[in-house]
Write a protein that holds these residues in place. Sequence first.
Motif, PDB file in Angstrom:
ATOM      1  N   PRO A  21       1.442  -1.291   0.443  1.00 10.82           N
ATOM      2  CA  PRO A  21      -0.087  -0.054   0.481  1.00 10.82           C
ATOM      3  C   PRO A  21       0.499   1.002  -0.297  1.00 10.82           C
ATOM      4  O   PRO A  21       0.323   2.099  -0.435  1.00 10.82           O
ATOM      5  CB  PRO A  21      -0.728  -0.053   1.360  1.00 10.82           C
ATOM      6  CG  PRO A  21      -0.834  -1.744   1.436  1.00 10.82           C
ATOM      7  CD  PRO A  21       0.411  -2.267   0.927  1.00 10.82           C
ATOM      8  N   MET A  22       2.370   1.406   0.429  1.00  7.97           N
ATOM      9  CA  MET A  22       2.866   2.587   1.017  1.00  7.97           C
ATOM     10  C   MET A  22       3.524   3.268  -0.897  1.00  7.97           C
ATOM     11  O   MET A  22       2.925   4.413  -1.305  1.00  7.97           O
ATOM     12  CB  MET A  22       4.080   2.343   1.512  1.00  7.97           C
ATOM     13  CG  MET A  22       5.046   3.503   1.417  1.00  7.97           C
ATOM     14  SD  MET A  22       6.535   3.464   2.351  1.00  7.97           S
ATOM     15  CE  MET A  22       5.309   3.361   4.271  1.00  7.97           C
ATOM     16  N   SER A  23       3.406   2.258  -1.665  1.00  8.55           N
ATOM     17  CA  SER A  23       3.673   2.716  -3.248  1.00  8.55           C
ATOM     18  C   SER A  23       2.573   2.804  -3.938  1.00  8.55           C
ATOM     19  O   SER A  23       2.456   3.592  -5.309  1.00  8.55           O
ATOM     20  CB  SER A  23       4.458   1.989  -3.969  1.00  8.55           C
ATOM     21  OG  SER A  23       4.082   0.272  -4.065  1.00  8.55           O
ATOM     22  N   THR A  24       1.435   2.848  -3.359  1.00 12.04           N
ATOM     23  CA  THR A  24       0.399   3.421  -4.717  1.00 12.04           C
ATOM     24  C   THR A  24      -0.428   4.421  -4.333  1.00 12.04           C
ATOM     25  O   THR A  24      -0.273   4.933  -2.596  1.00 12.04           O
ATOM     26  CB  THR A  24      -1.227   2.091  -3.878  1.00 12.04           C
ATOM     27  OG1 THR A  24      -0.857   0.904  -4.429  1.00 12.04           O
ATOM     28  CG2 THR A  24      -2.266   2.023  -5.083  1.00 12.04           C
ATOM     29  N   ARG A  25      -0.638   5.324  -4.714  1.00  8.36           N
ATOM     30  CA  ARG A  25      -0.890   6.510  -4.644  1.00  8.36           C
ATOM     31  C   ARG A  25      -2.507   7.048  -4.081  1.00  8.36           C
ATOM     32  O   ARG A  25      -3.634   6.379  -4.354  1.00  8.36           O
ATOM     33  CB  ARG A  25      -0.788   7.514  -5.621  1.00  8.36           C
ATOM     34  CG  ARG A  25       0.594   7.719  -6.440  1.00  8.36           C
ATOM     35  CD  ARG A  25       0.832   8.040  -7.849  1.00  8.36           C
ATOM     36  NE  ARG A  25       2.161   8.661  -7.880  1.00  8.36           N
ATOM     37  CZ  ARG A  25       2.624   9.748  -9.117  1.00  8.36           C
ATOM     38  NH1 ARG A  25       1.715   9.437 -10.347  1.00  8.36           N
ATOM     39  NH2 ARG A  25       3.681   9.770  -9.579  1.00  8.36           N
TER      40      ARG A  25
ATOM     41  N   ALA B 296      -4.363   1.327 -12.707  1.00  3.81           N
ATOM     42  CA  ALA B 296      -3.617   2.485 -13.057  1.00  3.81           C
ATOM     43  C   ALA B 296      -1.793   2.323 -12.394  1.00  3.81           C
ATOM     44  O   ALA B 296      -1.175   2.778 -12.910  1.00  3.81           O
ATOM     45  CB  ALA B 296      -4.392   3.667 -12.047  1.00  3.81           C
ATOM     46  N   LYS B 297      -2.265   2.086 -11.192  1.00  6.01           N
ATOM     47  CA  LYS B 297      -0.934   1.686 -10.619  1.00  6.01           C
ATOM     48  C   LYS B 297       0.231   0.571 -12.180  1.00  6.01           C
ATOM     49  O   LYS B 297       1.498   1.071 -11.801  1.00  6.01           O
ATOM     50  CB  LYS B 297      -0.213   0.710  -9.408  1.00  6.01           C
ATOM     51  CG  LYS B 297       0.759   0.598  -8.668  1.00  6.01           C
ATOM     52  CD  LYS B 297       0.762  -0.219  -7.496  1.00  6.01           C
ATOM     53  CE  LYS B 297       2.047  -0.359  -6.802  1.00  6.01           C
ATOM     54  NZ  LYS B 297       1.776  -0.701  -5.560  1.00  6.01           N
ATOM     55  N   ALA B 298      -0.480  -0.055 -11.783  1.00  9.55           N
ATOM     56  CA  ALA B 298       0.312  -0.999 -13.049  1.00  9.55           C
ATOM     57  C   ALA B 298       1.310  -0.338 -14.249  1.00  9.55           C
ATOM     58  O   ALA B 298       2.047  -0.483 -14.822  1.00  9.55           O
ATOM     59  CB  ALA B 298      -0.148  -2.333 -13.902  1.00  9.55           C
ATOM     60  N   GLU B 299       0.458   0.538 -15.083  1.00 11.44           N
ATOM     61  CA  GLU B 299       0.850   1.464 -16.498  1.00 11.44           C
ATOM     62  C   GLU B 299       1.853   2.180 -15.354  1.00 11.44           C
ATOM     63  O   GLU B 299       2.328   3.089 -15.958  1.00 11.44           O
ATOM     64  CB  GLU B 299      -0.921   1.939 -16.215  1.00 11.44           C
ATOM     65  CG  GLU B 299      -1.633   1.302 -17.411  1.00 11.44           C
ATOM     66  CD  GLU B 299      -0.921   0.540 -18.195  1.00 11.44           C
ATOM     67  OE1 GLU B 299      -0.639   1.320 -18.871  1.00 11.44           O
ATOM     68  OE2 GLU B 299      -1.392  -1.133 -18.120  1.00 11.44           O
ATOM     69  N   ARG B 300       1.133   3.102 -14.337  1.00 12.68           N
ATOM     70  CA  ARG B 300       2.353   3.998 -13.913  1.00 12.68           C
ATOM     71  C   ARG B 300       3.759   3.359 -13.557  1.00 12.68           C
ATOM     72  O   ARG B 300       4.676   3.990 -13.976  1.00 12.68           O
ATOM     73  CB  ARG B 300       1.736   4.908 -12.533  1.00 12.68           C
ATOM     74  CG  ARG B 300       3.276   5.409 -11.955  1.00 12.68           C
ATOM     75  CD  ARG B 300       2.646   6.620 -10.989  1.00 12.68           C
ATOM     76  NE  ARG B 300       1.821   5.182 -10.299  1.00 12.68           N
ATOM     77  CZ  ARG B 300       3.096   5.165  -8.368  1.00 12.68           C
ATOM     78  NH1 ARG B 300       3.882   5.501  -8.583  1.00 12.68           N
ATOM     79  NH2 ARG B 300       2.426   4.635  -7.848  1.00 12.68           N
TER      80      ARG B 300
ATOM     81  N   GLY C 182       9.345  -1.908 -15.652  1.00 13.44           N
ATOM     82  CA  GLY C 182       8.399  -2.459 -16.272  1.00 13.44           C
ATOM     83  C   GLY C 182       7.268  -3.128 -14.860  1.00 13.44           C
ATOM     84  O   GLY C 182       6.017  -2.693 -15.044  1.00 13.44           O
ATOM     85  N   ARG C 183       7.399  -2.981 -13.711  1.00 11.01           N
ATOM     86  CA  ARG C 183       7.189  -3.184 -13.014  1.00 11.01           C
ATOM     87  C   ARG C 183       6.971  -3.154 -11.426  1.00 11.01           C
ATOM     88  O   ARG C 183       8.734  -2.616 -11.094  1.00 11.01           O
ATOM     89  CB  ARG C 183       6.801  -5.306 -12.385  1.00 11.01           C
ATOM     90  CG  ARG C 183       7.712  -5.750 -12.502  1.00 11.01           C
ATOM     91  CD  ARG C 183       7.958  -6.527 -12.693  1.00 11.01           C
ATOM     92  NE  ARG C 183       8.991  -8.067 -11.993  1.00 11.01           N
ATOM     93  CZ  ARG C 183       9.492  -8.218 -10.840  1.00 11.01           C
ATOM     94  NH1 ARG C 183       8.919  -7.320 -10.185  1.00 11.01           N
ATOM     95  NH2 ARG C 183      10.450  -8.853 -11.181  1.00 11.01           N
ATOM     96  N   ALA C 184       6.482  -2.647 -10.479  1.00  5.06           N
ATOM     97  CA  ALA C 184       6.597  -2.893  -9.137  1.00  5.06           C
ATOM     98  C   ALA C 184       7.149  -4.082  -8.640  1.00  5.06           C
ATOM     99  O   ALA C 184       6.947  -4.943  -9.355  1.00  5.06           O
ATOM    100  CB  ALA C 184       5.574  -2.586  -8.469  1.00  5.06           C
ATOM    101  N   GLY C 185       8.515  -3.982  -7.530  1.00  4.54           N
ATOM    102  CA  GLY C 185       8.904  -5.507  -7.142  1.00  4.54           C
ATOM    103  C   GLY C 185       8.109  -6.331  -6.279  1.00  4.54           C
ATOM    104  O   GLY C 185       7.083  -5.088  -6.116  1.00  4.54           O
ATOM    105  N   ALA C 186       8.213  -6.925  -5.705  1.00  2.11           N
ATOM    106  CA  ALA C 186       7.901  -8.241  -4.926  1.00  2.11           C
ATOM    107  C   ALA C 186       8.133  -8.316  -3.698  1.00  2.11           C
ATOM    108  O   ALA C 186       9.278  -8.559  -4.222  1.00  2.11           O
ATOM    109  CB  ALA C 186       7.055  -9.479  -5.879  1.00  2.11           C
TER     110      ALA C 186
END
Length: 253
Positions: free
Chosen positions: A194-198, A205-209, A217-221
Motif C-alpha cells: 500500500p505504501m507505493s500506491t497513490r 492504474a498503478k501497473a501502468e504507472r 516495467g513493474r513494481a517489486g515483489a
Amino acid sequence: MTTRFADKSVLITGGGSGIGRGIALAFAQEGARVAVAGRSAGPLAETVDLIERAGGKAIALTGDVTDAQDAARLVRETVEQFGGLDVAVNNAGVLGALGPVGEIDEADFRRVFDINVTGTLLAMKHQIGHMRAHGGGAIVNVSSNVGAHRRIAGVGAYAASKAAVTALTRAAARDHIADGVRINLVSPGPVETPMSTRPGENAEAKAERMKAEVPAGRAGAVEEIAAAVLHLASPEAGYTVGADLVLDGGATA
C-alpha cells in the motif's frame, strides 16, 4: 522449509504487514525463530498465525522503537523467548504527509524522522549491545531508493529521513564490524504494498504507472526484497559490510 537459518533467532520491526511480514515469512521458511515487532497487536498476530500455519515458530511483540525502553525491551523479550538474537531487521517506517518542502508541516517532519531515523538508531543501539556481548550477529536495515539515490517531488521529509537511515547504517557498519556485528541495508524502490500506491489509485492504474516509471516495467515483489535481506543476513554474505543494495528495477541505474 529449508534450514539456512535453523536455530537462529530473528527480530523484525515493522513485521505486521507489507515488506516486514514478507521478511518474517521468509526467515521462518528457512528455519528461523522469528519475533515480529510493531505498535499494533492485530497485524502482528496475523503474521504469527501465517508463520505457525506453515509450520514455523514466531512470537509477536508490541512496542514502539521511538521509545528507548521499548527498543531495549524488544531485544530482551526476544532473547528471553528464543535464547538469543542472531539477526535483526529494522523495517519500521512511515511515508508521512505528501507535499512540497515549502509546505511541510513541522510536526509531521519530526514524526517521520522520529520513526524512520531515531527508531532505527534506538533499535540498532540495543541490538548491537546484545550482539557484541554474545558473539556477534547480523543487522539489515530497510531504507529506500528515495533519499540517497533518488528524489521524488512531494516526499521531502521521507527522502531526507531515508538518506539519514542510509548514512547511519553505513556508519554503524564501520563502527561495529570489529565487534562481530555485520550491518548492511536494502533500498527498495516501489514494491507491491500500500505504501507505493497513490491515493485513489487502483491496481490497473498503478501497473501502468510502473511501466512508465520503472525500467523493469513493474513494481517489486515483497518476496524479492525478502530474498535480498536473507542473503545479507546469511553466512554467504560474510564479507559484505556496509553495503546498500538497491532493489528498484533499474529506476536509479
